[in-house]
Motif scaffolding. Structure first.
Motif, PDB file in Angstrom:
ATOM      1  N   PHE A  25     -74.371  39.187 -15.169  1.00  0.00           N
ATOM      2  CA  PHE A  25     -73.635  39.273 -16.459  1.00  0.00           C
ATOM      3  C   PHE A  25     -74.724  39.946 -17.368  1.00  0.00           C
ATOM      4  CE2 PHE A  25     -70.724  35.320 -16.395  1.00  0.00           C
ATOM      5  CZ  PHE A  25     -70.193  36.004 -15.369  1.00  0.00           C
ATOM      6  N   ALA A  26     -76.037  39.721 -17.272  1.00  0.00           N
ATOM      7  CA  ALA A  26     -77.168  39.895 -17.920  1.00  0.00           C
ATOM      8  C   ALA A  26     -77.382  41.489 -17.992  1.00  0.00           C
ATOM      9  CB  ALA A  26     -78.398  39.419 -17.705  1.00  0.00           C
TER      10      ALA A  26
ATOM     11  N   PHE B 156     -64.967  44.461 -30.558  1.00  0.00           N
ATOM     12  CA  PHE B 156     -63.507  44.255 -29.803  1.00  0.00           C
ATOM     13  C   PHE B 156     -63.477  44.740 -28.540  1.00  0.00           C
ATOM     14  CE2 PHE B 156     -59.841  42.647 -32.735  1.00  0.00           C
ATOM     15  CZ  PHE B 156     -60.670  41.931 -33.451  1.00  0.00           C
ATOM     16  N   THR B 157     -63.930  46.083 -28.363  1.00  0.00           N
ATOM     17  CA  THR B 157     -63.806  46.882 -27.180  1.00  0.00           C
ATOM     18  C   THR B 157     -64.676  46.412 -26.038  1.00  0.00           C
ATOM     19  OG1 THR B 157     -63.838  48.947 -28.587  1.00  0.00           O
ATOM     20  CG2 THR B 157     -64.290  49.169 -26.172  1.00  0.00           C
ATOM     21  N   ASP B 158     -66.030  45.682 -26.509  1.00  0.00           N
ATOM     22  CA  ASP B 158     -66.857  45.241 -25.606  1.00  0.00           C
ATOM     23  C   ASP B 158     -66.367  43.895 -24.927  1.00  0.00           C
ATOM     24  OD1 ASP B 158     -68.103  47.563 -25.298  1.00  0.00           O
ATOM     25  OD2 ASP B 158     -70.034  46.454 -25.927  1.00  0.00           O
ATOM     26  N   THR B 159     -65.567  43.153 -25.940  1.00  0.00           N
ATOM     27  CA  THR B 159     -65.121  41.774 -25.410  1.00  0.00           C
ATOM     28  C   THR B 159     -64.235  41.996 -24.113  1.00  0.00           C
ATOM     29  OG1 THR B 159     -65.462  40.989 -27.733  1.00  0.00           O
ATOM     30  CG2 THR B 159     -63.789  39.737 -26.165  1.00  0.00           C
ATOM     31  N   GLY B 160     -63.292  43.086 -24.388  1.00  0.00           N
ATOM     32  CA  GLY B 160     -62.128  43.263 -23.434  1.00  0.00           C
ATOM     33  C   GLY B 160     -62.903  43.761 -22.079  1.00  0.00           C
ATOM     34  N   THR B 161     -63.882  44.636 -22.240  1.00  0.00           N
ATOM     35  CA  THR B 161     -64.704  45.207 -21.216  1.00  0.00           C
ATOM     36  C   THR B 161     -65.485  44.195 -20.399  1.00  0.00           C
ATOM     37  OG1 THR B 161     -64.535  47.306 -22.167  1.00  0.00           O
ATOM     38  CG2 THR B 161     -66.390  46.839 -20.117  1.00  0.00           C
ATOM     39  N   PHE B 162     -66.241  43.370 -20.979  1.00  0.00           N
ATOM     40  CA  PHE B 162     -67.220  42.247 -20.596  1.00  0.00           C
ATOM     41  C   PHE B 162     -66.244  41.188 -19.803  1.00  0.00           C
ATOM     42  CE2 PHE B 162     -70.844  43.066 -23.690  1.00  0.00           C
ATOM     43  CZ  PHE B 162     -71.275  43.708 -22.886  1.00  0.00           C
TER      44      PHE B 162
END
Length: 501
Positions: free
Chosen positions: A429-430, A381-387
Motif C-alpha cells: 500500500f505504502a 477522486f481519480t486516485d480513490t478509484g485507482t487505490f
C-alpha cells in the motif's frame, strides 16, 4: 556419414505427425503476427494521415520555438521617413533597458529642419469665436446674414530635430544590414541583397533574391532568415531586426532594478557597501526583493505556484489513500464474504477511475472556481478509484496461512486483520501511494492548465503568448527538478518499505 533413405524419413514423419504439425503451426503463427502488425501500422499511417502531416509540417517554426527556449531576441526597429531619414525604437520591454546603445548597432546622425503645419488659434489676430449654431434649433426665416464660423487656419512652424541618416546592424562578421538613403543592403554568407524602400509602402528588391530571403508578392515585405543568428523583415517604411542571443535575459535583475546591467562583482560590492540605494532598506534586502519580484521572470510567483502544485499532489494523494484503505476491505472477496458488497464497492472504484483526472478537474473548476481546491478534488477522486482497485487486489492475493494462524488462536476479527493481513499488504500500500504521489506531481501540472491552479496555469499562460518560450523552459526545468527529486525520495522510501536495498 550415413544418410537416411527417403522412405525412412517418410516413415518417421508418419509416426510423429504432431511434432511436424506443431512446427508448421508455429511458423504460420509467426507469419500471421508479422502480417497483422504490418497491416496495423499501414492502417495507422492512413488513418492519421501521417504522410501529409510530415510533408506539411513547418519544421522551421518548430526549430524557432526550440531556439527560443534557450535564447532571447533584441528587436530594434528602424522607422523610415519618406525623405529617407530614420528613427530607431527597441520596444517598450527591451531586454537592454530604457536607454539601449548596443555596440552591434552603428548610427550616423544629422540635424534637419522640418516645417510642421499646426492649427492656428487666432484669425488675423482675433480670438477664434465659438459657434453659436445649434443643430437642434428650429429653422428661421430671418434674412439677416448668418454668422461666419471661425475655422482654424494652418500655421507653419520650423522645427529642428536630430535624425538618423545611416544605420548598420551587425549580426556577426558575415551578416549585417545597412540602411541609408531609402536603400537597404543585406550581406549574409558572402551574398548581397539590395532593396529599395519608399518610406511608405513598397519594398522593391534589386535583382534576384538569395535563398535566405523571401517575398510573397511584389512590393510586399521581404523576410530575411539568418538561422540561429536571428531574422529580419524589410517593409516599405520599416526595417524590423530580430537578433538572437544565447541565454536568458535579465534572469536575476530586470531593467527596473538599480542592480541591472552591473557585473557580479559590482553587485556584491554594492550589497556590502554602507551607502544605501534605497534609504528604507539595506542593499541586500533590496537585491533580494528585486530578484523575487523580477517583472520579466516573476520568480516568487513561479515558486509559489510550484509549491502549490506539490501540495495539491500530496494532499490529493493522501486523502485518496485514506479513503481507499477502509473501502478496499469491502471490495476484497476473501475479506468481505458478501458478493453484493464486493460488486458495489468495485463498481464505485471503476466509476471514479474511469473518468479521467482532466475531466474531473474541468468539473470541479466549474463547481469551485479556478484554484488548487479543484485540483486536489480531481486527484482525490481519480486516485480513490485507482487505490481502491490496487489495494483490494493486493488483499485478495495475501497468504491465507498467516491469517488462519492468527484466527486459530481465537483472535477477534479485527485482530485477525491487524496481525494476519496488514503486515502483508502495508508495504505494498505504502509503495503504491508513494509512486502515485510522485506521478501526481506531474499530473497536477497538466490539470493546472485548465484552471485547477498551480504552476500548470502559469505554464499555459506563458505558452499562450507565443513569445515567452524562455519562461516556459524555466518552468519546465523547475518541474523536471521536482520530479527527479521526488522520484529519488519515492524510490528510497519504497526500497526501505519493501526490504530491498
Amino acid at each position: 556419414m550415413n544418410t537416411m533413405h527417403p522412405q525412412e524419413m517418410e516413415a518417421i514423419a508418419e509416426r510423429h505427425k504432431e511434432l511436424l504439425g506443431r512446427s508448421n503451426g508455429k511458423r504460420l503463427r509467426g507469419l500471421l503476427i508479422v502480417a497483422g502488425v504490418s497491416l496495423y501500422f499501414v492502417f495507422c499511417w492512413w488513418m492519421f494521415s501521417i504522410g501529409d502531416v510530415l510533408r506539411n509540417a513547418n519544421w522551421s517554426i518548430a526549430g524557432s520555438y526550440l531556439a527560443d527556449w534557450v535564447s532571447y531576441e533584441v528587436r530594434p526597429e528602424l522607422k523610415i521617413a519618406p525623405d529617407g531619414t530614420m528613427k530607431i525604437d527597441y520596444g517598450r520591454y527591451s531586454p537592454l533597458g530604457t536607454n539601449p546603445n548596443p555596440d552591434w548597432v552603428e548610427l550616423e546622425h544629422r540635424t534637419v529642419e522640418r516645417i510642421i503645419s499646426t492649427p492656428d488659434a487666432t484669425i488675423a489676430g482675433q480670438p477664434r469665436k465659438k459657434s453659436s449654431i445649434s443643430f437642434m434649433a428650429a429653422p428661421t426665416t430671418n434674412t439677416e446674414a448668418a454668422p461666419v464660423l471661425a475655422l482654424p487656419t494652418p500655421s507653419a512652424e520650423l522645427k529642428t530635430e536630430e535624425v538618423i541618416s545611416r544605420a548598420v546592424v551587425s549580426f556577426d562578421a558575415e551578416t549585417r544590414i545597412e540602411v541609408a538613403a531609402k536603400e537597404v543592403r543585406i550581406i549574409h554568407d558572402g551574398e548581397t541583397l539590395v532593396a529599395n524602400v519608399d518610406g511608405r509602402a513598397e519594398t522593391l528588391p534589386v535583382g534576384e533574391m538569395p535563398a535566405w530571403a523571401s517575398q510573397k508578392r511584389p512590393g510586399e515585405k521581404i523576410v530575411l532568415s539568418f538561422g540561429a543568428k536571428g531574422w529580419a523583415e524589410i517593409d516599405g517604411d520599416e526595417v524590423s531586426v530580430r537578433k538572437r542571443f544565447f541565454g536568458w535575459a535579465n534572469f536575476v535583475f530586470d531593467t527596473n532594478s538599480p542592480f541591472f546591467g552591473k557585473s557580479a562583482a559590482e553587485v556584491m560590492s554594492l550589497i556590502a557597501s554602507d551607502d544605501r540605494l534605497d534609504p528604507g532598506r539595506s542593499n541586500l534586502s533590496l537585491a533580494w526583493n528585486n530578484i523575487l519580484y523580477n517583472a520579466e521572470w516573476q520568480h516568487l510567483d513561479v515558486w509559489t505556484k510550484l509549491l502549490q502544485t506539490i501540495v495539491m499532489a500530496f494532499v490529493g494523494t493522501l486523502f485518496a489513500s485514506l479513503l481507499a484503505f477502509p473501502l478496499c476491505f469491502l471490495a476484497a472477496r476473501n475479506i468481505t464474504r458478501n458478493r453484493v458488497m464486493n460488486q458495489v464497492t468495485k463498481r464505485f472504484f471503476d466509476f471514479l477511475r474511469s473518468v479521467d483526472m482532466l475531466i474531473w478537474a474541468l468539473f470541479f473548476t466549474r463547481a469551485f472556481g479556478p484554484g488548487p481546491i479543484a485540483g486536489i478534488s480531481a486527484i482525490f477522486f481519480t486516485d480513490t478509484g485507482t487505490f481502491g482497485k490496487l489495494y483490494s487486489e493486493a488483499l485478495e492475493n495475501i497468504d491465507e496461512k498467516q491469517r488462519e494462524g492468527v484466527k486459530s488462536v481465537g483472535a477477534s476479527p479485527l485482530a485477525v486483520q491487524r496481525f494476519g493481513v496488514l503486515p502483508q499488504v502495508l508495504p505494498v500500500f505504502a509503495s503504491q501511494s508513494l509512486y502515485f504521489w510522485e506521478s501526481n506531481t506531474r499530473s497536477a501540472t497538466i490539470i493546472g492548465a485548465v484552471g485547477a491552479g498551480g504552476i500548470g496555469l502559469k505554464l499555459w499562460e506563458a505558452m499562450r503568448t507565443n513569445s515567452d518560450w524562455e519562461n516556459v523552459a524555466y518552468m519546465v526545468l523547475l518541474i523536471l527538478v521536482v520530479v527527479f527529486v521526488f522520484d529519488g525520495i519515492s524510490n528510497a522510501l519504497r526500497s526501505r518499505l519493501m526490504g530491498t536495498t
